[in-house]
Design a protein around this motif. Structure first.
Motif, PDB file in Angstrom:
ATOM      1  N   TRP A  99       0.853  -1.187   0.000  1.00 17.79           N
ATOM      2  CA  TRP A  99       0.000   0.000   0.000  1.00 17.79           C
ATOM      3  C   TRP A  99       0.883   1.229   0.000  1.00 17.79           C
ATOM      4  N   GLU A 102      -2.283   6.740   1.396  1.00 16.11           N
ATOM      5  CA  GLU A 102      -3.596   6.203   1.044  1.00 16.11           C
ATOM      6  C   GLU A 102      -4.147   5.350   2.187  1.00 16.11           C
ATOM      7  N   HIS A 152      -6.933   2.908   1.223  1.00  8.65           N
ATOM      8  CA  HIS A 152      -6.375   1.728   0.574  1.00  8.65           C
ATOM      9  C   HIS A 152      -5.845   0.747   1.612  1.00  8.65           C
ATOM     10  N   ASN A 160      -8.744  -1.038   3.342  1.00  9.33           N
ATOM     11  CA  ASN A 160      -9.389  -2.011   2.461  1.00  9.33           C
ATOM     12  C   ASN A 160      -8.528  -3.248   2.256  1.00  9.33           C
TER      13      ASN A 160
END
Length: 401
Positions: free
Chosen positions: A371, A375, A378, A381
């Protein structure tokens, strides 16, 4: 005597005016960060850091700029960032709590109105997208357009009201309006693809002739909007949409899903569209970069990879991101089957350094996932997805980098 005093008064007035003019050309950005996650705040114009400031003992900072171009900036407090619109002479304060970075952010001082409005639009967009994807996307095209238009018209009315009351600049208005309008257009570009997925249709929905009427208003080379996320997101999806429709007949189409299977043809067509439509250098470079990364991260043959890279270099040989693209393509080449992992060191959570190729244990299959620092969505998730995979595949080892 009167003339003498008049001369002194005139001199004082001139000096005062000069001092006021000098002061008004200086721009201040400062404020307080509760629960800081870094020692500093960095101000960026596009990709370039303009200035930075360390937090003091009270978690406050101040950035002073004696020369500034009016426009959109962003401030970065690792690992989060957010927009700020600045004009010469502004004295803008912000306050936020990193526990809820965007939601707690509030601006005060000169420039507060346009920045608080822009922040509100940003926060609303996250809630609206969920509504659109779960509810509106099932509607027929005309009904969908009406729903989307009503959302943007409400924001535009609010923006126009603020403009009449506060009288902010034309550039500030242009930026705020673009945030609303291009987000609206992004949803319309997305509609046929999202609708097909939501309804499990085999083909794209037939659209009214005027569905894309707004495309006549699109500006492909507005330097004021280059780093405005709604504008850039629209450009990416818009060009992808044009490429899909333009080469649909020339590419193979999977009859089961209705998706294009000719990756190389489609992505080369995207490069062609960027080359022909976009002439503003920074936006052009960024879109070429995005298109290249999108393709390179797909699984395709070595022959097709080389053909794509040749096309990329032909159309964007002076791209400012060229070194990054070349490194990425080389790295992907090295990660193909039967190639050893690259000789790369990583820092473990225990503070020790490890060679990447030494991490997979003998006899155990290892999955690396990645990642990007800023972010956070992100990261959340992908962490959720990895936990699911670990439950279903206990014989695999998952390593995050």
């Amino acid at each position: 005597m009167v003339n003498k005093y008049f001369g002194v008064i005139l001199f004082v007035l001139l000096c005062s005016c000069g001092a006021e003019e000098s002061q008004s050309s200086t721009t201040y950005l400062g404020g307080e960060i509760v629960n800081p996650t870094s020692e500093q705040v960095v101000l960026f114009k596009g990709e370039i850091p303009i200035d930075s400031a360390l937090l003091d003992a009270d978690n406050r900072f101040e950035i002073r700029l004696d020369s500034l171009d009016n426009g959109l900036y962003h401030f970065f407090h690792k690992p989060e960032m957010q927009y700020v619109y600045l004009e010469r002479g502004d004295s803008l304060q912000l306050r936020l709590n990193t526990v809820a970075f965007d939601e707690s952010l509030v601006f005060s001082g000169s420039g507060e109105v346009i920045n608080n409005f822009q922040l509100e639009v940003f926060l609303d967009a996250e809630k609206e997208e969920q509504l659109i994807r779960e509810d509106f996307i099932h509607l027929e095209p005309d009904a969908f357009s009406n729903k989307i238009d009503s959302l943007s018209e409400r924001k535009l009315a609010q923006l126009n009201e603020l403009r009449s009351e506060e009288g902010f600049s034309e550039d500030a208005y242009h930026m705020a309006r673009a945030s609303i309008v291009y987000k609206n257009w992004f949803y319309k570009e997305s509609y046929p693809f999202w609708h097909r997925r939501a309804t499990d249709d085999k083909t794209l929905h037939n659209l009214p002739e005027d569905f894309y009427a707004y495309r006549d208003e699109v500006s492909y080379s507005d330097p004021r909007l280059t780093y405005l996320k709604p504008y850039y997101d629209f450009m990416k999806f818009h060009i992808g949409n044009l490429a899909y429709m333009g080469c649909k007949k020339a590419c193979e189409v999977d009859e089961g899903t209705g998706k294009l299977t000719g990756k190389l043809h489609f992505n080369r067509h995207q490069l062609e569209l960027i080359d022909s439509l976009v002439h503003q250098e920074t936006l052009r470079d960024n879109l070429f970069r995005g298109g290249a990364i999108e393709y390179l991260l797909k699984h395709d043959t070595e022959e097709n990879f080389q053909a794509f890279l040749e096309e990329f270099h032909k159309r964007s040989g002076n791209n400012r991101h060229l070194d990054e693209i070349n490194r990425l393509s080389e790295g992907i080449h090295n990660l193909r089957p039967n190639h050893p992992l690259p000789r790369l060191q990583v820092l473990g959570a225990d503070g020790e350094k490890y060679w990447l190729r030494d991490i997979p244990a003998a006899g155990q299959q290892t999955v690396f996932y990645f990642w990007s620092g800023p972010e956070q969505r992100h990261l959340r998730n992908i962490s959720r997805r990895v936990r699911q995979l670990e439950e279903h595949h206990p014989d695999y080892r998952f390593v995050g980098i």
